[in-house]
Design a protein around this motif. Structure first.
Motif, PDB file in Angstrom:
ATOM      1  N   TYR A 163     -11.102 -98.501  54.068  1.00 15.17           N
ATOM      2  CA  TYR A 163     -10.273 -97.954  53.000  1.00 15.17           C
ATOM      3  C   TYR A 163     -11.023 -98.032  51.672  1.00 15.17           C
ATOM      4  O   TYR A 163     -12.025 -98.736  51.542  1.00 15.17           O
ATOM      5  N   ARG A 180     -10.051 -98.695  47.540  1.00 12.79           N
ATOM      6  CA  ARG A 180      -9.006 -99.058  46.580  1.00 12.79           C
ATOM      7  C   ARG A 180      -9.541 -98.859  45.174  1.00 12.79           C
ATOM      8  O   ARG A 180     -10.656 -99.271  44.870  1.00 12.79           O
ATOM      9  N   TYR A 227      -8.371 -99.475  41.052  1.00 15.27           N
ATOM     10  CA  TYR A 227      -7.472-100.281  40.225  1.00 15.27           C
ATOM     11  C   TYR A 227      -7.136 -99.549  38.923  1.00 15.27           C
ATOM     12  O   TYR A 227      -7.862 -98.652  38.507  1.00 15.27           O
ATOM     13  N   TYR A 240      -0.092 -95.433  46.377  1.00 15.86           N
ATOM     14  CA  TYR A 240      -0.167 -95.953  45.017  1.00 15.86           C
ATOM     15  C   TYR A 240       0.932 -97.002  44.866  1.00 15.86           C
ATOM     16  O   TYR A 240       2.110 -96.708  45.088  1.00 15.86           O
ATOM     17  N   ILE A 250      -4.273-105.521  53.579  1.00 17.16           N
ATOM     18  CA  ILE A 250      -4.378-105.057  52.197  1.00 17.16           C
ATOM     19  C   ILE A 250      -3.108-105.448  51.458  1.00 17.16           C
ATOM     20  O   ILE A 250      -2.029-104.901  51.716  1.00 17.16           O
ATOM     21  N   SER A 265      -2.500-100.007  41.580  1.00 14.02           N
ATOM     22  CA  SER A 265      -3.706 -99.684  42.351  1.00 14.02           C
ATOM     23  C   SER A 265      -3.352 -98.625  43.384  1.00 14.02           C
ATOM     24  O   SER A 265      -2.181 -98.421  43.710  1.00 14.02           O
ATOM     25  N   VAL A 276      -4.713 -96.957  47.241  1.00 11.78           N
ATOM     26  CA  VAL A 276      -5.533 -97.142  48.435  1.00 11.78           C
ATOM     27  C   VAL A 276      -5.606 -95.803  49.172  1.00 11.78           C
ATOM     28  O   VAL A 276      -4.582 -95.128  49.338  1.00 11.78           O
ATOM     29  N   PHE A 325      -7.139 -93.869  52.794  1.00  9.44           N
ATOM     30  CA  PHE A 325      -7.685 -94.075  54.129  1.00  9.44           C
ATOM     31  C   PHE A 325      -7.429 -92.843  54.988  1.00  9.44           C
ATOM     32  O   PHE A 325      -6.607 -91.983  54.644  1.00  9.44           O
TER      33      PHE A 325
END
Length: 180
Positions: A2, A4, A6, A114, A139, A145, A147, A149
């Motif tokens: 994944y 991520r 921030y 999100y 996770i 943040s 992520v 995938f």
């Protein structure tokens, strides 16, 4: 695997999203799955997210080459950005699934989540777990943040324990999918 990022939204964008979430609390409906399975997912969702879909598309589109490259995915030009606002309160979860495993969602290629909520954080759990070739990636939700995938990866949301029912203090997510 994944990616991520921030501090994804600006303070003003995040503040507006949180305010709208509180205002729309009564508009959320019980979530369903594309397979119709019962007791497989417990959350509430808001499907009318047009304004937020436009913002997320504007933020994500310039990052796509970086995201595809980081994930080792072939790049594509998304034909559709799909988005829903999801709230997980006490007892919320979503068992192991993929995001493109049935005919009506088979064109989903990239998933994003999100995370946002008002501080102080009023929940525990709600981790995103992704099955990889080497095991399970755990996770933890991190405020503001996002992520990304592969939509074909098996994943789940672990059980949420919440200490409030105020919508904006719960595990809130904008979940989205890019379709080819």
């Amino acid at each position: 695997m994944y990616v991520r990022l921030y501090s994804f939204l600006s303070l003003s964008e995040r503040h507006e999203l949180l305010q709208q979430t509180e205002t729309l609390q009564g508009s959320f409906v019980s979530s369903i799955t594309s397979t119709g399975a019962e007791d497989y997912r417990r959350s509430t969702v808001l499907y009318d997210t047009a304004a937020w879909r436009v913002l997320m598309e504007q933020k994500i589109r310039p990052l796509l080459f970086f995201i595809f490259d980081s994930l080792g995915l072939p790049s594509f030009e998304p034909e559709e950005f799909e988005l829903q606002l999801t709230s997980h309160s006490e007892g919320g979860f979503y068992l192991w699934h993929t995001d493109n495993g049935t005919d009506n969602v088979k064109r989903r290629r990239l998933t994003f989540v999100y995370y946002f909520w008002n501080e102080p954080k009023s929940f525990a759990g709600g981790n995103l777990e992704i099955q990889t070739e080497t095991g399970v990636e755990k996770i933890e939700p991190i405020n503001n943040s996002i992520v990304f995938f592969d939509s074909g990866l098996l994943h789940q949301v672990t059980l949420v324990q919440a200490t409030t029912e105020r919508q904006s203090h719960l595990r809130m997510t904008l979940n989205g999918w890019l379709r080819d």
